[in-house]
Design an enzyme around this catalytic site. Structure first.
Site, PDB file in Angstrom:
ATOM      1  N   TYR A 151      21.984 -59.390 -21.625  1.00  0.00           N
ATOM      2  CA  TYR A 151      21.986 -58.269 -22.570  1.00  0.00           C
ATOM      3  C   TYR A 151      23.056 -57.250 -22.204  1.00  0.00           C
ATOM      4  O   TYR A 151      23.885 -56.862 -23.044  1.00  0.00           O
ATOM      5  CB  TYR A 151      20.610 -57.613 -22.573  1.00  0.00           C
ATOM      6  CG  TYR A 151      20.444 -56.494 -23.571  1.00  0.00           C
ATOM      7  CD1 TYR A 151      20.431 -56.752 -24.938  1.00  0.00           C
ATOM      8  CD2 TYR A 151      20.293 -55.175 -23.157  1.00  0.00           C
ATOM      9  CE1 TYR A 151      20.272 -55.723 -25.867  1.00  0.00           C
ATOM     10  CE2 TYR A 151      20.122 -54.144 -24.080  1.00  0.00           C
ATOM     11  CZ  TYR A 151      20.118 -54.424 -25.426  1.00  0.00           C
ATOM     12  OH  TYR A 151      19.955 -53.405 -26.338  1.00  0.00           O
ATOM     13  N   LYS A 155      26.444 -56.884 -24.468  1.00  0.00           N
ATOM     14  CA  LYS A 155      26.767 -55.655 -25.203  1.00  0.00           C
ATOM     15  C   LYS A 155      28.108 -55.078 -24.749  1.00  0.00           C
ATOM     16  O   LYS A 155      28.858 -54.508 -25.564  1.00  0.00           O
ATOM     17  CB  LYS A 155      25.652 -54.631 -25.002  1.00  0.00           C
ATOM     18  CG  LYS A 155      24.360 -54.970 -25.720  1.00  0.00           C
ATOM     19  CD  LYS A 155      24.485 -54.818 -27.228  1.00  0.00           C
ATOM     20  CE  LYS A 155      23.135 -54.869 -27.910  1.00  0.00           C
ATOM     21  NZ  LYS A 155      23.231 -54.639 -29.373  1.00  0.00           N
ATOM     22  N   ARG A 192       8.463 -52.983 -23.867  1.00  0.00           N
ATOM     23  CA  ARG A 192       9.093 -51.694 -23.608  1.00  0.00           C
ATOM     24  C   ARG A 192       8.032 -50.677 -23.195  1.00  0.00           C
ATOM     25  O   ARG A 192       6.873 -50.758 -23.581  1.00  0.00           O
ATOM     26  CB  ARG A 192       9.867 -51.221 -24.840  1.00  0.00           C
ATOM     27  CG  ARG A 192      11.143 -52.014 -25.040  1.00  0.00           C
ATOM     28  CD  ARG A 192      12.023 -51.401 -26.100  1.00  0.00           C
ATOM     29  NE  ARG A 192      11.987 -52.177 -27.319  1.00  0.00           N
ATOM     30  CZ  ARG A 192      12.906 -52.089 -28.285  1.00  0.00           C
ATOM     31  NH1 ARG A 192      13.922 -51.259 -28.140  1.00  0.00           N
ATOM     32  NH2 ARG A 192      12.811 -52.805 -29.363  1.00  0.00           N
ATOM     33  N   VAL A 194       7.185 -47.514 -23.748  1.00  0.00           N
ATOM     34  CA  VAL A 194       6.387 -46.693 -24.662  1.00  0.00           C
ATOM     35  C   VAL A 194       5.331 -47.535 -25.359  1.00  0.00           C
ATOM     36  O   VAL A 194       4.145 -47.179 -25.387  1.00  0.00           O
ATOM     37  CB  VAL A 194       7.281 -45.969 -25.689  1.00  0.00           C
ATOM     38  CG1 VAL A 194       6.423 -45.272 -26.740  1.00  0.00           C
ATOM     39  CG2 VAL A 194       8.186 -44.957 -24.997  1.00  0.00           C
ATOM     40  N   SER A 195       5.730 -48.655 -25.918  1.00  0.00           N
ATOM     41  CA  SER A 195       4.760 -49.512 -26.610  1.00  0.00           C
ATOM     42  C   SER A 195       3.743 -50.088 -25.633  1.00  0.00           C
ATOM     43  O   SER A 195       2.540 -50.170 -25.949  1.00  0.00           O
ATOM     44  CB  SER A 195       5.480 -50.626 -27.370  1.00  0.00           C
ATOM     45  OG  SER A 195       6.371 -51.328 -26.532  1.00  0.00           O
ATOM     46  N   PHE A 197       2.602 -48.740 -22.820  1.00  0.00           N
ATOM     47  CA  PHE A 197       1.650 -47.708 -22.410  1.00  0.00           C
ATOM     48  C   PHE A 197       0.677 -47.376 -23.544  1.00  0.00           C
ATOM     49  O   PHE A 197      -0.519 -47.207 -23.312  1.00  0.00           O
ATOM     50  CB  PHE A 197       2.397 -46.443 -21.976  1.00  0.00           C
ATOM     51  CG  PHE A 197       3.071 -46.558 -20.626  1.00  0.00           C
ATOM     52  CD1 PHE A 197       3.009 -47.721 -19.882  1.00  0.00           C
ATOM     53  CD2 PHE A 197       3.767 -45.475 -20.091  1.00  0.00           C
ATOM     54  CE1 PHE A 197       3.629 -47.822 -18.640  1.00  0.00           C
ATOM     55  CE2 PHE A 197       4.388 -45.552 -18.854  1.00  0.00           C
ATOM     56  CZ  PHE A 197       4.318 -46.728 -18.123  1.00  0.00           C
ATOM     57  N   GLN A 215      11.075 -43.369 -11.411  1.00  0.00           N
ATOM     58  CA  GLN A 215      12.287 -43.635 -12.185  1.00  0.00           C
ATOM     59  C   GLN A 215      12.197 -42.898 -13.515  1.00  0.00           C
ATOM     60  O   GLN A 215      11.108 -42.683 -14.051  1.00  0.00           O
ATOM     61  CB  GLN A 215      12.509 -45.144 -12.396  1.00  0.00           C
ATOM     62  CG  GLN A 215      11.463 -45.867 -13.214  1.00  0.00           C
ATOM     63  CD  GLN A 215      10.327 -46.426 -12.383  1.00  0.00           C
ATOM     64  OE1 GLN A 215       9.899 -45.814 -11.420  1.00  0.00           O
ATOM     65  NE2 GLN A 215       9.822 -47.596 -12.768  1.00  0.00           N
ATOM     66  N   ARG A 217      13.507 -41.842 -17.600  1.00  0.00           N
ATOM     67  CA  ARG A 217      14.067 -42.259 -18.883  1.00  0.00           C
ATOM     68  C   ARG A 217      14.134 -41.035 -19.797  1.00  0.00           C
ATOM     69  O   ARG A 217      13.439 -40.043 -19.586  1.00  0.00           O
ATOM     70  CB  ARG A 217      13.207 -43.345 -19.538  1.00  0.00           C
ATOM     71  CG  ARG A 217      13.118 -44.665 -18.766  1.00  0.00           C
ATOM     72  CD  ARG A 217      14.428 -45.404 -18.755  1.00  0.00           C
ATOM     73  NE  ARG A 217      14.294 -46.706 -18.110  1.00  0.00           N
ATOM     74  CZ  ARG A 217      14.462 -46.920 -16.807  1.00  0.00           C
ATOM     75  NH1 ARG A 217      14.755 -45.889 -16.004  1.00  0.00           N
ATOM     76  NH2 ARG A 217      14.340 -48.130 -16.307  1.00  0.00           N
ATOM     77  N   ARG A 283      17.974 -42.654 -16.197  1.00  0.00           N
ATOM     78  CA  ARG A 283      18.693 -42.816 -17.456  1.00  0.00           C
ATOM     79  C   ARG A 283      18.598 -41.506 -18.231  1.00  0.00           C
ATOM     80  O   ARG A 283      17.513 -41.029 -18.550  1.00  0.00           O
ATOM     81  CB  ARG A 283      18.058 -43.948 -18.272  1.00  0.00           C
ATOM     82  CG  ARG A 283      18.750 -44.222 -19.575  1.00  0.00           C
ATOM     83  CD  ARG A 283      20.052 -44.998 -19.395  1.00  0.00           C
ATOM     84  NE  ARG A 283      19.845 -46.420 -19.255  1.00  0.00           N
ATOM     85  CZ  ARG A 283      20.410 -47.170 -18.324  1.00  0.00           C
ATOM     86  NH1 ARG A 283      21.202 -46.619 -17.424  1.00  0.00           N
ATOM     87  NH2 ARG A 283      20.193 -48.456 -18.278  1.00  0.00           N
TER      88      ARG A 283
END
Length: 323
Positions: A151, A155, A192, A194-195, A197, A215, A217, A283
């Site tokens: 990935y 990209k 991912r 958010v989904s 959790f 970490q 985000r 990030r």
């Protein structure tokens, strides 16, 4: 730089049945454009675009961008590629082909039509950054042979192709680097954070944190992201990018988990697992360029965005459509 006013256009959205693509299609149709939504349904879902299915200005086509496409359009948004580790690591060779061959085919189409084209790139081009926050001038710290390389490097190569077409063929290009985006229509099993959790919290299951949760985000709500994407496409031709589009407010993974638990009223407990290889420790986008060149910055705070996303998943998990 100013943002150019738009007329009605015929617009191709590759990956248009995905999470971001479906929101983009909906927004473009609402602005009076004709939209051709192209998707192979590897991660995209018909349900995401069902509400537009019978709209006079919306067309849905099943197609894989690793094969050439011959259509007539004014603009192209290239969003076609699985974007979560679970999905892009399932078939890493195909992931690379989608990023590279897909970019070549979309750029070839844009060259033939002399159409403007936008590439949905990613903050993953920065890898596990040694510069914080990340500016567009930062070249990144990417492992080219790791599990995420299909990935990340795919990209990065797509960005290279876009700028070579710009220099060699004077193609009108736009490259945006998307930072962690969330909202309704995320796939419940995409892995991912958010989904993951939210689904775990709604089920009162243990919430899985990889690493120690320190970490960081920066989470951007989908409506803000789509606004930035359209502003970039409609900007002057010399605004090629790459441009960071994301929310600069930074949170630790543990803070996100605790906020999800509080907003859902969940009984979930936190459990910790080993951090995956090459998972970035931090990030955060520097969005100075987007602010100056596009007049864009996010407006939806994390609590508001999470509340809307939780409501979506709550209805989804209770519906007959959930698989």
């Amino acid at each position: 730089m100013s943002v150019v006013k738009t007329r009605s256009k015929r617009i191709l959205v590759a990956g248009g049945a995905g999470f971001l693509g479906s929101h983009l299609c909906e927004r473009l149709v609402s602005e009076g454009h004709e939209v051709l939504c192209v998707d192979n349904y590897f991660t995209g879902r018909r349900a995401n675009v069902d509400r537009m299915h019978n709209h006079a200005r919306f067309e849905l086509m099943r197609h894989d961008v690793t094969f050439p496409l011959y259509v007539e359009v004014d603009e192209i948004y290239n969003l076609a590629c699985p974007a979560s580790p679970v999905h892009y690591q399932f078939d890493p060779v195909q992931t690379t082909k989608t990023s590279v061959h897909g970019a070549i085919n979309m750029l070839g189409l844009a060259k033939r039509l002399r159409a403007k084209i936008l590439q949905a790139s990613t903050s993953e081009v920065y890898g596990d950054p040694t510069v914080h926050p990340q500016k567009e001038s930062y070249w990144g710290n990417v492992n080219p042979v790791g599990f995420r390389a299909c990935y990340d490097e795919g990209k990065r190569c797509a960005e290279t192709l876009f700028f070579d077409y710009y220099r060699q063929h004077q193609l009108r290009i736009k490259v945006m680097r998307i930072f962690n985006t969330y909202g309704p229509r995320m796939h419940p099993n995409d892995g991912r954070v958010v989904s993951n959790f939210i689904v775990q919290a709604l089920r009162n299951e243990p919430i899985t944190i990889y690493g120690d949760g320190s970490q960081t985000r920066s989470f951007c709500y989908v409506d803000d992201l789509i606004d930035g994407m359209i502003r970039l496409m409609n900007s002057d031709d010399d605004m090629t990018g790459p441009v960071n589009i994301g929310n600069p407010n930074e949170f630790t993974i543990k803070e996100l988990a605790e906020q999800v638990i509080a907003l859902t009223g969940s009984r979930s407990e936190l459990v910790y697992r080993e951090l995956p290889q090459d998972d970035p420790t931090q990030r955060q986008p520097d969005i100075s360029l987007a602010r100056k060149g596009l007049g864009w910055e996010p407006t939806i705070e994390l609590e508001e965005g999470l509340t809307k996303t939780i409501d979506y998943f709550d209805h989804l998990l209770k519906s007959d459509d959930y698989r």
